[in-house]
Design a protein around this motif. Structure first.
Motif, PDB file in Angstrom:
ATOM      1  N   LEU A  32     -47.487 -30.961  21.501  1.00 56.03           N
ATOM      2  CA  LEU A  32     -46.565 -30.314  22.419  1.00 56.03           C
ATOM      3  C   LEU A  32     -47.245 -30.106  23.779  1.00 56.03           C
ATOM      4  CD1 LEU A  32     -43.677 -29.351  21.769  1.00 56.03           C
ATOM      5  CD2 LEU A  32     -44.590 -27.036  21.649  1.00 56.03           C
ATOM      6  N   LYS A  34     -49.626 -31.781  24.888  1.00 55.21           N
ATOM      7  CA  LYS A  34     -49.830 -33.076  25.529  1.00 55.21           C
ATOM      8  C   LYS A  34     -48.602 -33.507  26.303  1.00 55.21           C
ATOM      9  CE  LYS A  34     -53.053 -35.141  22.248  1.00 55.21           C
ATOM     10  NZ  LYS A  34     -53.088 -36.070  21.101  1.00 55.21           N
ATOM     11  N   LEU A  35     -47.477 -33.072  25.829  1.00 59.38           N
ATOM     12  CA  LEU A  35     -46.228 -33.473  26.472  1.00 59.38           C
ATOM     13  C   LEU A  35     -46.066 -32.797  27.843  1.00 59.38           C
ATOM     14  CD1 LEU A  35     -43.706 -33.421  23.462  1.00 59.38           C
ATOM     15  CD2 LEU A  35     -44.769 -35.397  24.536  1.00 59.38           C
ATOM     16  N   GLN A  36     -46.801 -31.737  27.991  1.00 61.89           N
ATOM     17  CA  GLN A  36     -46.686 -31.000  29.264  1.00 61.89           C
ATOM     18  C   GLN A  36     -47.528 -31.696  30.324  1.00 61.89           C
ATOM     19  OE1 GLN A  36     -46.564 -26.655  29.237  1.00 61.89           O
ATOM     20  NE2 GLN A  36     -48.398 -26.717  30.493  1.00 61.89           N
ATOM     21  N   ASP A  37     -46.843 -32.141  31.349  1.00 58.88           N
ATOM     22  CA  ASP A  37     -47.606 -32.747  32.447  1.00 58.88           C
ATOM     23  C   ASP A  37     -47.005 -32.298  33.773  1.00 58.88           C
ATOM     24  OD1 ASP A  37     -45.262 -34.122  32.454  1.00 58.88           O
ATOM     25  OD2 ASP A  37     -46.100 -36.011  31.726  1.00 58.88           O
ATOM     26  N   PHE A  43     -43.348 -26.830  30.256  1.00 60.46           N
ATOM     27  CA  PHE A  43     -42.675 -27.366  29.050  1.00 60.46           C
ATOM     28  C   PHE A  43     -42.973 -26.550  27.803  1.00 60.46           C
ATOM     29  CE2 PHE A  43     -42.707 -30.318  25.395  1.00 60.46           C
ATOM     30  CZ  PHE A  43     -41.354 -30.626  25.388  1.00 60.46           C
ATOM     31  N   GLU A  46     -41.493 -23.142  27.910  1.00 61.38           N
ATOM     32  CA  GLU A  46     -40.033 -23.252  27.767  1.00 61.38           C
ATOM     33  C   GLU A  46     -39.642 -23.442  26.294  1.00 61.38           C
ATOM     34  OE1 GLU A  46     -38.468 -26.559  29.962  1.00 61.38           O
ATOM     35  OE2 GLU A  46     -36.544 -26.373  28.928  1.00 61.38           O
ATOM     36  N   VAL A  47     -40.353 -24.399  25.670  1.00 59.39           N
ATOM     37  CA  VAL A  47     -40.057 -24.681  24.257  1.00 59.39           C
ATOM     38  C   VAL A  47     -40.322 -23.454  23.405  1.00 59.39           C
ATOM     39  CG1 VAL A  47     -40.812 -26.016  22.252  1.00 59.39           C
ATOM     40  CG2 VAL A  47     -40.432 -27.154  24.434  1.00 59.39           C
ATOM     41  N   LEU A  50     -37.683 -20.921  23.772  1.00 55.69           N
ATOM     42  CA  LEU A  50     -36.526 -21.348  22.971  1.00 55.69           C
ATOM     43  C   LEU A  50     -36.746 -21.040  21.492  1.00 55.69           C
ATOM     44  CD1 LEU A  50     -35.629 -24.838  24.453  1.00 55.69           C
ATOM     45  CD2 LEU A  50     -34.121 -22.848  24.306  1.00 55.69           C
ATOM     46  N   PHE A  51     -37.959 -21.345  21.080  1.00 57.23           N
ATOM     47  CA  PHE A  51     -38.284 -21.139  19.666  1.00 57.23           C
ATOM     48  C   PHE A  51     -38.161 -19.683  19.274  1.00 57.23           C
ATOM     49  CE2 PHE A  51     -41.770 -20.130  16.612  1.00 57.23           C
ATOM     50  CZ  PHE A  51     -41.153 -20.662  15.483  1.00 57.23           C
ATOM     51  N   VAL A  92     -42.617 -26.902  16.943  1.00 55.99           N
ATOM     52  CA  VAL A  92     -43.554 -26.260  17.870  1.00 55.99           C
ATOM     53  C   VAL A  92     -44.949 -26.153  17.269  1.00 55.99           C
ATOM     54  CG1 VAL A  92     -41.785 -24.984  19.098  1.00 55.99           C
ATOM     55  CG2 VAL A  92     -42.941 -23.923  17.128  1.00 55.99           C
TER      56      VAL A  92
ATOM     57  N   LEU B1044     -32.213 -26.473  18.380  1.00 58.69           N
ATOM     58  CA  LEU B1044     -32.499 -26.451  19.817  1.00 58.69           C
ATOM     59  C   LEU B1044     -33.955 -26.774  20.096  1.00 58.69           C
ATOM     60  CD1 LEU B1044     -31.395 -25.823  22.634  1.00 58.69           C
ATOM     61  CD2 LEU B1044     -32.078 -23.442  22.278  1.00 58.69           C
ATOM     62  N   VAL B1045     -34.816 -26.161  19.312  1.00 57.38           N
ATOM     63  CA  VAL B1045     -36.255 -26.343  19.537  1.00 57.38           C
ATOM     64  C   VAL B1045     -36.627 -27.802  19.314  1.00 57.38           C
ATOM     65  CG1 VAL B1045     -38.543 -25.618  18.841  1.00 57.38           C
ATOM     66  CG2 VAL B1045     -36.658 -23.984  18.822  1.00 57.38           C
ATOM     67  N   ARG B1048     -35.446 -29.941  22.021  1.00 52.94           N
ATOM     68  CA  ARG B1048     -36.239 -29.791  23.242  1.00 52.94           C
ATOM     69  C   ARG B1048     -37.550 -30.566  23.110  1.00 52.94           C
ATOM     70  NH1 ARG B1048     -37.434 -30.363  27.167  1.00 52.94           N
ATOM     71  NH2 ARG B1048     -38.097 -29.078  28.921  1.00 52.94           N
ATOM     72  N   VAL B1049     -38.147 -30.448  21.941  1.00 62.67           N
ATOM     73  CA  VAL B1049     -39.421 -31.140  21.708  1.00 62.67           C
ATOM     74  C   VAL B1049     -39.225 -32.648  21.796  1.00 62.67           C
ATOM     75  CG1 VAL B1049     -41.240 -31.598  20.027  1.00 62.67           C
ATOM     76  CG2 VAL B1049     -40.387 -29.286  20.346  1.00 62.67           C
ATOM     77  N   GLY B1052     -38.689 -33.643  25.258  1.00 64.48           N
ATOM     78  CA  GLY B1052     -39.949 -33.619  25.993  1.00 64.48           C
ATOM     79  C   GLY B1052     -40.795 -34.836  25.684  1.00 64.48           C
ATOM     80  N   ALA B1053     -40.892 -35.145  24.397  1.00 66.57           N
ATOM     81  CA  ALA B1053     -41.729 -36.266  23.979  1.00 66.57           C
ATOM     82  C   ALA B1053     -41.236 -37.565  24.583  1.00 66.57           C
ATOM     83  CB  ALA B1053     -41.738 -36.350  22.464  1.00 66.57           C
ATOM     84  N   LYS B1056     -41.590 -37.879  28.246  1.00 63.65           N
ATOM     85  CA  LYS B1056     -42.972 -38.148  28.609  1.00 63.65           C
ATOM     86  C   LYS B1056     -43.218 -39.648  28.724  1.00 63.65           C
ATOM     87  CE  LYS B1056     -47.645 -36.765  27.507  1.00 63.65           C
ATOM     88  NZ  LYS B1056     -47.893 -36.398  28.895  1.00 63.65           N
TER      89      LYS B1056
END
Lengths: 157, 1176
Positions: A32, A34-37, A43, A46-47, A50-51, A92, B1044-1045, B1048-1049, B1052-1053, B1056
């Motif tokens: 997760l 890693k996805l943040q850039d 990101f 935010e996730v 949401l969680f 997550v 939702l989570v 979102r993930v 995001g993936a 990317k």
């Protein structure tokens, strides 16, 4: 200043590792992160937000469903909620919550009321604990950034 | 006949029906036929006998009597004629002779007249001795006989009528019995057939129904069959009872008949005897009458008398045969007392008194000794007498009590009169005396008694000796032995006087016939009886006993049959029950297997997941080792379960093969890369070769094909130790069929290997030639299946393993059977793989075989039939290589390898990349053939051919030519295994540009070549990621997840990697979004969603697309309207946390294109997505 940053960074690293080691988080959280850039700087936050929102909602749903005073226990609704929660937590990387969800689901399928209630309580405790832990972690991050440092990449292995 | 016919028909029918092993039924049947024919014969025989008897029973006696009568009258006439031949009265007799024909005519007429009138007629006949009178007398006698006949026949007739009715009834009954018997047989047979058929039908029905219903039906059937058995038993009992009663009835009936017949015969005989006696008597009587008339005519009518004692004696003697019954005749004159003296004087003797007081001395009585008769009113002294009774001449007849009475009655009535029986003089026999009065000729016929007495002039007497008379008569008749006859005088009803007879005989049966001796005042009867008792009536006993025996036999047979049927039915019932149970068990087993396999996989996933998680935690080396072992075992178990499921599926025929186009070379690459790790570990060289004639794309089931190959290669790896090679080759079956025109180099060499033992193999180790197993393939050589749209491939997997022991080679394809029990100990495995592979091959219309030599190795070969792909079908999976291939197109390479086959394999892989390759066998050779070195892009040297010294020469050569060639060819070393240090050492030495680890496969080769040739520098380690970004950049992707989570993930993936992501939260929404036309390039779909889950949504999407495509194809909607695509098929990938095989299968089933495990892992995502997107 640098020393502070270095200390904060070390603290952050230790803390993160401890989170992994205590089983609060797993690889997915790393993924997760890693996805943040640059394209999506917030990101992870935010996730996670949401969680946690999801958690609050689902747990209250389940609590309502498991409330005997309102009538018969609706295990199928509880099950659906647990499934949702399980999916979210695995997405997550909330390892402990996920593990709890697995057993919670089993109790639910077995229609074990006591087990369900116990699990629900544990999940409640667990996600709150995770929330505080992550809060702390984000605070640390913020402090590092405020101090002008870079949030270090934490290699778990 | 018809019966036998029917029976035989029946038997033939039966035989046909019961041919299937019901021999036991045949034996009783044969017996039945025998019985039947016997019985028919019997019936016919009895019938014949009866009719014959009836014929013989008719009145033959009468005929005889008549004949005798005729005879008698004739002889009588003759006697008369002879007596009066010298006299003048002969004329009248001639006349009578003439009228004889008329007499016979008369006979016919008088027949109809009744007897009494005839008798009346006879009264006056003696008085008119004319021809017609004689005729009448004859006719009368015949008439008597004739009248008797109808009178006799009449009761007989009525009796006959009754009997006829009875007989008809009895024969009808008898016939009916036989028919019943036959009918019974037929019915029983029918029942049997029905019963034997019914279960079959029932079985069929049962087959289709649920076990529960089956059980119910069985119970019903059981009860019904039991009922039927009881019913059959009852019928049998009834039949036997009927048979017994019939037999008794038959006996009784026949016996009765016999008795009746006997009685009838007795009556007939008795009547006949009586008649004969009576007739004879009457004849005698008539004659005596005639004699009396003679006397009156010739003695009294003439003066002087024409008759004297001598004449009389002579005449009577000569006519004695006419009176066979008389012992003697005498004529006594009526002499009143007044004329006694005159009479005595005239004759010269005194009238003597009959001595009656002393009967004992009658025999030796001499008339002279008799006292003179006492004085009486009148006397009747005998004047003429037959010689036999000449002793009574001069005896006064009136002096005897009986005679006197007789004489008085005779002269009063004018008829012959009989005395009651008394002991005759002299003979001492019982006898009767017949007396006729001789009248004056002037007497009128209707004279009164007084007139008669007045007119009497003498008396004619005849004595009848009854015993001798009857004896004589009976002698003349047939069958006198059988019956005893008594004759009684019944005048005095209180005391019968027996005139003749004996005490012998069967008194129980007696027939009485009345006798009429012409004296109305005297009654006589004849009693007849059989001398012997009724014999045992065998004719009645035999058939009835026969019937009884047959009945019991048939009953026994049927009883046996019924018992047999019952047992068979019972057995059948049991069998059916057992069968049902077995089937149920089988079903249960399969279900159990399927469920258990499935159920095991779920927790196994848990175990595996947990182990994986455990391994992720901080473990020390030992713990890690344990965990890894556990994980590995778990994986093995899962694969085993999958195999078992496969096996079960194949066994139940539920396995369906896919039919999709695929690239077989790619599959083989896949397998080799999958197994390369293991092979390299063991130091085994793995090589793949596909003949150039095999098309790129074939249509079939890639996963199953892969399964077979993996299985075989896996086995080979398992059984090959530390040396040698595993060589997978694919050819067209057609190539092998015509060995003379083989173009393929590898195949040529392999076939050559068949000829000489020491041929070349991939690794140099000897291997078993595959030719041995190819030869056995029928499909390989049959041309019948030579369809143009089918491709028959021959796949061979050759190894240099331990080989299969010869004695185990037969059971190698049996599930769970390994070569021997030690195999699993040594090598592991369950032995199910080969069996599954073989079955899969068979499903693909191929066959599998192997040759193996212990110690050398095994070669498994199989053929499969695939469809030819349409020419324009392109497989997307190669897309990522396309670019590279374009890069390499037209390059030249030199392969240096001391083994030709291996070199061919290498050049095959290069050919796939569009690189043409020359082959030389050694470095030295390479140096010499410089012409081949021109424009070389690369040189590939096998490690075996590697030689530093020689290479330095070659290297020099290249460096020298650097001027002439634009670039120096890159040098690659092909090695089976090389450690990292080795590789780096090699590379650092500067001699070699790259070390390629075998097995060669496209992806590896491309990587290496690209790195060295194109870029000339090492690629970044994150090349793949860049590739993924490459793939997904600017792609429109739809993510469907209710969570939702997760959403979102995922978003995001994917973002990317540069994708443009749209998210929806339900299946319904996804359906809406994916309704063509749309712009999505792919869709990631969560499976578990409320309302509409992933499967359902996908199905709907596919339905929608199919509809649209159909419309486009039919031209209803223009393709432009739906943008760029001519046919819609959006790739849908399932997102699932579930890694269970079944879930994957279900995904495919509902039209998904693939799956990615959640949460996204880069590599998985890449491989899943790579199939659909061409790199930009």
């Amino acid at each position: 200043m640098d020393a502070l940053i270095a200390q904060l960074q070390r603290q952050f690293r230790d803390y993160t590792i401890s989170l992994y080691q205590q089983g609060f988080l797993d690889d997915q959280f790393t993924e997760l992160k890693k996805l943040q850039d640059d394209g999506s700087p917030d990101f992870v936050a935010e996730v996670l937000t949401l969680f946690f929102e999801d958690c609050v909602k689902l747990i209250s749903n389940m609590a309502r469903a498991l409330d005997k005073t309102t009538g018969a226990v609706d295990f199928s609704q509880v099950g659906a909620s647990v499934h949702q929660l399980k999916g979210s937590s695995s997405s997550v990387g909330a390892k402990r919550v996920k593990a709890l969800c697995v057993s919670f689901k089993e109790y639910c399928e077995a229609k074990n009321y006591e087990g369900c209630v116990r699990c629900l309580q544990q999940v409640d405790i667990e996600y709150k604990a995770l929330k505080t832990k992550l809060q702390d972690m984000f605070n640390l991050e913020k402090q590092i950034i405020q101090a002008g440092g870079i949030v270090p990449q934490v290699d778990i292995n | 006949m018809s019966i036998t016919c029917e029976l035989s028909n029946l038997t033939s029918k039966k035989a046909k029906e019961s041919r299937s092993g019901k021999k036991w039924l045949k034996k009783p049947l044969l017996f039945l036929i025998l019985c039947g024919s016997l019985v028919i014969l019997l019936v016919m025989f009895s019938w014949l006998g009866r009719s014959q008897k009836e014929e013989t029973g008719s009145c033959n006696g009468e005929a005889k009597v008549l004949y005798r009568h005729q005879n008698v009258t004739r002889s009588e006439i003759h006697d008369l004629v002879s007596l009066f031949s010298d006299s003048d009265q002969v004329l009248s007799f001639e006349c009578s002779k003439e009228s004889r024909p008329g007499m016979w005519e008369n006979y016919g007429i008088t027949c109809s007249l009744n007897m009494r009138s005839e008798k009346q007629e006879t009264r006056w006949i003696p008085w008119n001795l004319n021809p017609s009178g004689l005729a009448h007398s004859i006719s009368s006698t015949s008439c008597i006989c004739d009248n008797l006949e109808p009178s006799l026949q009449q009761p007989e007739k009525s009796e006959n009528l009754e009997e006829g009715q009875e007989q008809g009834l009895s024969t009808y009954l008898r016939n009916a019995w036989w028919w019943c018997l036959i009918l019974g047989v037929v019915v029983c047979h029918k029942i049997y057939v029905f019963h034997s058929k019914a279960p079959a039908k029932r079985k069929e029905k049962v087959h289709l129904q649920e076990p529960l219903a089956q059980k119910k039906q069985q119970q019903r059937a059981q009860t019904s069959s039991r009922g039927a058995g009881k019913w059959r038993k009852n019928i049998l009992l009834l039949g036997i009872l009927g048979g017994v009663s019939f037999s008794v009835w038959w006996f009784w009936d026949t016996n009765e008949e016999i008795i009746m017949k006997r009685r009838e015969t007795l009556a007939n005989m008795c009547d006949e005897r009586a008649r004969v006696l009576q007739d004879q008597f009457n004849v005698s009587l008539n004659h005596v009458h005639a004699l009396s008339i003679l006397v009156s005519t010739f003695h009294h009518g003439k003066t002087p008398s024409a008759i004297d004692q001598k004449t009389f004696e002579e005449y009577t003697e000569r006519t004695n045969f006419e009176r066979p019954l008389t012992s003697g005749v005498a004529y006594a004159l009526k002499v009143p007392h007044s004329e006694r003296e005159k009479f005595e004087k005239e004759h010269g003797w005194t009238i003597k008194k009959m001595e009656t007081e002393d009967q004992t001395v009658v025999q030796d009585c001499v008339p002279e000794n008799f006292d003179p008769a006492p004085i009486q009113d009148e006397y009747a002294p005998v004047i003429f007498a037959q010689e036999t009774v000449s002793h009574i001449v001069s005896v006064d007849m009136m002096s005897g009590e009986e005679d006197r009475e007789n004489i008085l009655r005779a002269r009063a009535s004018g008829k012959g009169v009989l005395t009651s029986p008394f002991k005759l003089l002299k003979s001492n026999h019982l006898g009767v005396v017949l007396t006729f009065a001789v009248y004056d000729t002037s007497l009128l016929p209707d004279a009164t008694e007084e007139q008669r007495v007045e007119a009497t002039i003498g008396y004619l007497g005849a004595s009848y000796d009854m015993p001798s008379l009857v004896e004589k008569l009976l002698h003349q008749l047939a069958s006198k032995q059988t019956i005893a006859v008594d004759v009684y005088d019944t005048t005095n009803t209180s005391g019968l006087i027996k005139m003749y007879g004996s005490e012998i005989g069967d008194i129980s049966e007696q027939h009485i016939s009345s006798l009429d001796f012409g004296d109305p005042s005297r009654n006589h009867e004849m009693h007849c009886r059989f001398k012997h008792k009724l014999p045992i009536p065998w004719t009645a006993i035999t058939p009835s006993i026969l019937v009884l025996v047959i009945t019991f036999l048939v009953g026994y047979i049927f009883n046996e049959a019924i018992n047999r049927i019952a047992t068979v039915e019972e057995d059948c019932q049991k069998m059916r029950e057992l069968k049902a149970r077995a089937e149920a068990a089988d079903v249960a087993k399969s279900q159990f297997l399927a469920t258990v396999s499935h159920e095991i996989r779920t927790p196994m996933n848990g175990v595996l997941g947990m182990l994986k998680m455990l391994m992720d935690t901080d473990l020390d080396a030992k713990q890690m080792d344990y965990a890894q072992t556990a994980h590995g075992s778990g994986k093995d178990l899962t694969s085993l379960i999958n195999e078992v499921l496969d096996q079960a599926k194949i066994e139940s025929g539920r396995l369906e093969l896919e039919n999709v186009p695929f690239d077989m070379r790619f599959i083989l690459d896949n397998v080799s890369s999958l197994l390369s790790g293991k092979a390299n570990e063991k130091g085994i060289e793995l090589a793949v070769y596909v003949s150039s004639q095999v098309p790129d794309v074939v249509v079939g089931d890639p996963s199953r094909f892969r399964q077979i190959i993996t299985n075989l290669v896996g086995n080979s790896i398992k059984f090959t130790q530390e040396r040698g090679h595993i060589f997978i080759s694919v050819h067209l079956a057609d190539e092998v069929r015509e060995p003379l025109i083989i173009e393929d180099a590898v195949l040529k060499q392999r076939l050559a290997l068949g000829c000489s033992e020491s041929g070349e193999t991939v690794s140099g180790f000897p291997a078993v030639n595959a030719w041995g197993s190819w030869k056995n393939f029928k499909t390989c050589y049959s041309t019948e299946n030579h369809n143009s749209d089918k491709i028959k491939l021959l796949v061979t997997v050759e190894d240099t393993g331990v080989g299969i022991p010869v004695d185990a080679q037969g059971r190698i394809f049996t599930p769970f059977m390994q070569a021997d029990s030690s195999t699993s100990r040594t090598y592991g495995g369950t032995g199910i793989g080969l069996s599954i592979s073989k079955r899969l091959v068979e499903l693909m219309q191929g066959e599998m075989g192997f040759v193996s030599e212990p110690g050398i190795g095994s070669t498994f070969s199989f053929t499969v039939v695939f469809g030819k792909a349409e020419t324009n079908t392109s497989i997307t999976k190669l897309e990522r290589f396309d670019l590279a291939i374009q890069e390499f197109q037209g390059l030249r390479a030199l392969v240096i390898d001391n083994r030709n086959i291996r070199a061919e394999v290498t050049s095959y892989h290069l050919r796939r990349l569009g690189i043409s390759a020359d082959i030389v066998s050694s470095l030295r050779m390479a140096c010499t053939s410089v012409s081949k070195l021109e424009n070389l892009a690369m040189v590939l040297i096998d490690k075996d051919a590697w030689n530093k010294k020689d290479f330095s020469v070659l290297d020099e050569l290249f460096t020298r030519s650097k001027v002439t060639f634009t670039r120096v060819p890159k040098i690659f070393l092909l090695a089976t295994s090389a450690t990292l240090t080795e590789r780096s050492e090699m590379k650092s030495s500067g001699l070699i540009d790259e070390v390629v680890i075998k097995p060669l496969r496209m992806s590896v080769l491309i990587c290496c070549l690209q790195e060295t040739l194109v870029n000339g520098k090492k690629r970044q380690p994150n090349r793949k990621r860049r590739n993924l970004g490459h793939l997904l950049r600017e792609k429109q992707i739809l993510v469907v997840d209710d969570n939702l989570v997760n959403r979102r993930v995922a978003e995001g993936a994917l973002k990317k990697y540069g994708a443009i992501v749209t998210c929806v939260e339900s299946g319904k929404a996804a359906l809406e979004m994916l309704k063509p036309p749309h712009n999505f390039d792919a869709c990631f779909m969560d499976l578990q969603m409320p309302e509409m889950d992933g499967f359902e949504a996908t199905r709907r999407v596919r339905d929608l697309e199919r509809e649209i495509n159909k419309k486009i194809a039919s031209g209803e909607d223009s393709a432009e309207m739906f943008c760029k695509f001519s046919s819609w098929h959006v790739p849908i990938l399932a997102m699932t946390a579930d890694v269970i095989q079944a879930t994957h299968e279900e995904c495919m089933k509902c039209g998904m294109d693939g799956y990615v495990s959640k949460p996204f892992e880069e590599e998985v995502l890449y491989t899943a997505v790579a199939r659909f997107f061409e790199p930009c």
